[in-house]
Design an enzyme around this catalytic site. Structure first.
Site, PDB file in Angstrom:
ATOM      1  N   LYS A 107       0.720  -1.584  -0.003  1.00 38.38           N
ATOM      2  CA  LYS A 107      -0.104   0.128  -0.192  1.00 38.38           C
ATOM      3  C   LYS A 107       0.836   1.221   0.119  1.00 38.38           C
ATOM      4  O   LYS A 107       2.139   1.082   0.669  1.00 38.38           O
ATOM      5  CB  LYS A 107      -0.712   0.129   1.133  1.00 38.38           C
ATOM      6  CG  LYS A 107      -1.843   0.624   0.971  1.00 38.38           C
ATOM      7  CD  LYS A 107      -3.295   0.000   0.428  1.00 38.38           C
ATOM      8  CE  LYS A 107      -4.278   0.643  -0.098  1.00 38.38           C
ATOM      9  NZ  LYS A 107      -5.386  -0.427  -0.635  1.00 38.38           N
ATOM     10  N   GLY A 219     -24.774   1.749   0.623  1.00 35.85           N
ATOM     11  CA  GLY A 219     -24.426   2.299  -0.463  1.00 35.85           C
ATOM     12  C   GLY A 219     -25.045   2.480  -1.980  1.00 35.85           C
ATOM     13  O   GLY A 219     -25.289   1.753  -2.384  1.00 35.85           O
ATOM     14  N   GLY A 221     -22.950   3.128  -5.167  1.00 37.48           N
ATOM     15  CA  GLY A 221     -21.739   3.599  -5.207  1.00 37.48           C
ATOM     16  C   GLY A 221     -21.631   2.256  -6.533  1.00 37.48           C
ATOM     17  O   GLY A 221     -22.147   1.198  -6.715  1.00 37.48           O
ATOM     18  N   ASN A 222     -20.316   2.461  -6.197  1.00 32.22           N
ATOM     19  CA  ASN A 222     -19.589   1.364  -7.287  1.00 32.22           C
ATOM     20  C   ASN A 222     -19.462   0.152  -6.949  1.00 32.22           C
ATOM     21  O   ASN A 222     -20.552  -0.725  -8.045  1.00 32.22           O
ATOM     22  CB  ASN A 222     -18.034   1.445  -7.827  1.00 32.22           C
ATOM     23  CG  ASN A 222     -17.657   0.537  -9.001  1.00 32.22           C
ATOM     24  OD1 ASN A 222     -16.552  -0.865  -8.558  1.00 32.22           O
ATOM     25  ND2 ASN A 222     -17.298   0.596  -9.843  1.00 32.22           N
TER      26      ASN A 222
HETATM   27  P1  NAD Z   1     -18.318   4.789  -3.902  1.00 31.78           P
HETATM   28  O1  NAD Z   1     -17.701   5.800  -3.669  1.00 31.78           O
HETATM   29  O2  NAD Z   1     -18.013   4.347  -5.283  1.00 31.78           O
HETATM   30  O3  NAD Z   1     -19.408   4.590  -3.684  1.00 31.78           O
HETATM   31  C1  NAD Z   1     -19.406   4.690  -1.758  1.00 31.78           C
HETATM   32  C2  NAD Z   1     -21.432   5.073  -1.694  1.00 31.78           C
HETATM   33  O4  NAD Z   1     -21.345   5.101   0.036  1.00 31.78           O
HETATM   34  C3  NAD Z   1     -22.016   6.026  -1.909  1.00 31.78           C
HETATM   35  O5  NAD Z   1     -23.232   5.542  -2.566  1.00 31.78           O
HETATM   36  C4  NAD Z   1     -21.852   6.933  -1.097  1.00 31.78           C
HETATM   37  O6  NAD Z   1     -23.032   7.944  -0.541  1.00 31.78           O
HETATM   38  C5  NAD Z   1     -22.459   5.778   0.299  1.00 31.78           C
HETATM   39  N1  NAD Z   1     -22.378   6.591   1.845  1.00 31.78           N
HETATM   40  C6  NAD Z   1     -21.309   7.558   1.989  1.00 31.78           C
HETATM   41  N2  NAD Z   1     -21.708   7.748   3.560  1.00 31.78           N
HETATM   42  C7  NAD Z   1     -23.004   6.840   3.825  1.00 31.78           C
HETATM   43  C8  NAD Z   1     -23.358   7.047   4.874  1.00 31.78           C
HETATM   44  N3  NAD Z   1     -22.890   7.542   5.525  1.00 31.78           N
HETATM   45  N4  NAD Z   1     -24.166   6.016   4.598  1.00 31.78           N
HETATM   46  C9  NAD Z   1     -24.699   5.561   4.061  1.00 31.78           C
HETATM   47  N5  NAD Z   1     -24.656   5.416   2.075  1.00 31.78           N
HETATM   48  C10 NAD Z   1     -23.466   6.153   2.350  1.00 31.78           C
HETATM   49  O7  NAD Z   1     -17.394   3.424  -3.585  1.00 31.78           O
HETATM   50  P2  NAD Z   1     -17.260   2.229  -4.000  1.00 31.78           P
HETATM   51  O8  NAD Z   1     -16.139   2.120  -4.317  1.00 31.78           O
HETATM   52  O9  NAD Z   1     -18.434   1.264  -4.237  1.00 31.78           O
HETATM   53  O10 NAD Z   1     -16.654   1.488  -2.171  1.00 31.78           O
HETATM   54  C11 NAD Z   1     -17.619   1.255  -1.309  1.00 31.78           C
HETATM   55  C12 NAD Z   1     -16.441   0.080  -0.495  1.00 31.78           C
HETATM   56  O11 NAD Z   1     -16.466  -0.644  -1.266  1.00 31.78           O
HETATM   57  C13 NAD Z   1     -15.455   1.553   0.260  1.00 31.78           C
HETATM   58  O12 NAD Z   1     -15.505   0.627   1.896  1.00 31.78           O
HETATM   59  C14 NAD Z   1     -14.365   0.581  -0.390  1.00 31.78           C
HETATM   60  O13 NAD Z   1     -13.368   0.212   0.282  1.00 31.78           O
HETATM   61  C15 NAD Z   1     -14.743  -0.855  -1.063  1.00 31.78           C
HETATM   62  N6  NAD Z   1     -14.463  -1.756  -1.800  1.00 31.78           N
HETATM   63  C16 NAD Z   1     -14.432  -1.273  -2.621  1.00 31.78           C
HETATM   64  C17 NAD Z   1     -13.885  -1.365  -4.252  1.00 31.78           C
HETATM   65  C18 NAD Z   1     -14.256  -0.892  -5.678  1.00 31.78           C
HETATM   66  O14 NAD Z   1     -13.657  -1.810  -6.457  1.00 31.78           O
HETATM   67  N7  NAD Z   1     -14.329  -0.116  -5.407  1.00 31.78           N
HETATM   68  C19 NAD Z   1     -12.909  -3.160  -3.550  1.00 31.78           C
HETATM   69  C20 NAD Z   1     -13.093  -3.617  -2.706  1.00 31.78           C
HETATM   70  C21 NAD Z   1     -13.686  -2.607  -1.778  1.00 31.78           C
END
Ligand code: NAD
Length: 428
Positions: A107, A219, A221-222
């Site tokens: 990291k 959530g 997001g992605n």
């Molecule tokens: P993102 O930024 O695309 O989406 C995050 C989502 O969480 C958004 O919809 C946001 O509005 C919501 N959010 C934020 N605060 C919130 C709250 N207090 N209550 C409810 N919703 C809330 O992020 P992502 O890429 O989807 O990642 C989400 C999680 O998955 C993170 O913990 C990230 O570390 C983990 N993760 C992501 C990946 C990846 O490939 N994207 C891989 C492994 C782990």
């Protein structure tokens, strides 16, 4: 414990110590694996747009590379600390090991807030980071990727600097590149789809058909969006999603009794995964408090937003109907809540297994980049399914055989693999 006192590295080491005890590891192996193998701390001078110089602190931690080159993202964050980077590097080692990809854990980070930097300053920072490390990272030693507040453009600047220094093209040096510039098809979908591959397998084991099951998701997001897309394609229904509202500075849960509709929600969701509340109400969605996603009468809970969201205060609010929790986010469940989940007899797919689809696809990107030959999307997603399914089955087998909680079973598999690789190399 106050958030400011929380040290993720201490948590990571405590988790390791517990499993090291279960595996009865010898002292030398414990000393090796509870610490980073190598750490770089350095300064990155940047000429700012106003003509002055500013010096940023940067880090790269390699936790362990006994099973293959280090792998892990680079974070740009004003509150970055070396202990956060150390913990995340260790967790990457276990994540790569549990899905059995031949990579170790690394990291990196820079203490900075990219919101306050122009694009030119960000480019200089990326190039400066690589200049400090060009001989200590690389396609066969340690492979960076995007993470918090870094993106595909940052990765391309870093790649360009690395290739300029080494005088040749090395697209496998870094992942998270745009498709067409060395990126892999399927990476955008990989984490959400990977999560649902494990959900599908868990349901199969429980003798439950996905058709007719109902989930609640934190959530949007992605990870959440692609998870919901695939979950509905295999027959499930999503009752509600929650997201953060930047304007109102609080989270809301959006619920529709006959299930949310992605086609309706996408046009009213911004690029950060926030749903427009007024428009959602017009479409017939109820706007409930942010925490309501956890209290619904559903079969499956999918936390896919933040860490520490299922905790001692709310674990008892989980409905009796819930049979499965699939952790899309990193660290969504506290240690205390784990006890509540065990008592309720809920099956858990732990984060570093459930969300490993992302790193697995990054590994595929690296393989394709090293070959300079790129696969079709179906091939990438097919290989992802095979890897995630095998990892789920191995973990569930271990849990059943040794009567372990799934999180412990995943840790036992991962730490045992890394310990053996380190011992077989003669390091300990
Ligand atoms: P993102 O930024 O695309 O989406 C995050 C989502 O969480 C958004 O919809 C946001 O509005 C919501 N959010 C934020 N605060 C919130 C709250 N207090 N209550 C409810 N919703 C809330 O992020 P992502 O890429 O989807 O990642 C989400 C999680 O998955 C993170 O913990 C990230 O570390 C983990 N993760 C992501 C990946 C990846 O490939 N994207 C891989 C492994 C782990």
């Amino acid at each position: 414990m106050a958030a400011k006192d929380y040290n993720p590295y201490k948590t990571a080491q405590d988790q390791f110590d517990r499993v090291a005890g279960m595996l009865d590891l010898d002292q030398a192996t414990r000393d090796l694996l509870r610490n980073s193998l190598r750490e770089h701390h350095f300064s990155i001078p940047v000429q700012m747009d106003d003509g002055g110089k500013k010096v940023f602190r940067g880090f790269r931690v390699l936790h362990n590379d006994a099973r293959g080159p280090g792998k892990g993202g680079i974070r740009f964050h004003p509150q970055e600390t070396i202990d956060t980077v150390r913990a995340l590097a260790m967790w990457m080692t276990w994540k790569c090991a549990v899905v059995d990809i031949p990579l170790g854990g690394g990291k990196g980070g820079v203490i900075c807030d990219p919101h306050n930097l122009s694009l030119r300053e960000q480019e200089l920072l990326c190039r400066g980071w690589v200049r400090q490390l060009a001989r200590n990272v690389g396609p066969f030693s340690d492979v960076p990727a995007p993470d918090v507040m870094t993106n595909a453009q940052h990765m391309l600047w870093m790649l360009d600097e690395y290739e300029t220094i080494h005088g040749a093209r090395y697209p496998g040096f870094i992942t998270g590149k745009p498709v067409g510039m060395g990126g892999s098809l399927g990476r955008t979908e990989a984490t959400g789809y990977g999560l649902i591959f494990t959900v599908r397998e868990a349901l199969k084991e429980m003798g439950i058909k996905p058709e007719g099951t109902v989930a609640s998701v934190q959530g949007f997001g992605n990870v959440a969006q692609y998870a919901i897309e695939l979950f509905t394609r295999i027959g499930g229904e999503v009752l509600c999603v929650s997201c953060w509202d930047q304007e109102k500075q609080q989270a809301f849960t959006y619920k529709k009794q006959d299930g949310i509709d992605l086609g309706e929600l996408f046009p009213i969701t911004d690029s950060f995964g926030s749903i427009n509340q007024e428009k959602a109400r017009e479409l017939g969605y109820e706007a409930l408090p942010g925490g309501a996603w956890l209290e619904q009468e559903v079969d499956i809970l999918i936390p896919a937003a933040l860490e520490n969201e299922i905790n001692a205060e709310n674990v008892n609010k989980i409905s009796k109907r819930v049979k499965l929790i699939a952790e899309g986010a990193n660290g969504p469940t506290t240690i205390e809540a784990d006890e509540g989940i065990k008592e309720k007899g809920i099956f858990l797919i732990p984060d570093f297994l459930a969300n490993a689809g992302g790193v697995t696809c990054s590994y595929f990107e690296q393989v394709q980049s090293n070959m300079n030959y790129y696969w079709e999307k179906d091939e990438v997603l097919g290989k992802l399914d095979i890897k995630m399914t095998a990892a789920f089955m191995a973990t569930s087998e271990m849990a059943k055989k040794n009567k372990l909680y799934m999180r412990d079973a995943a840790y036992v598999i991962a730490i045992d693999r890394v310990a053996r690789a380190s011992q077989n190399r003669g390091w300990v």
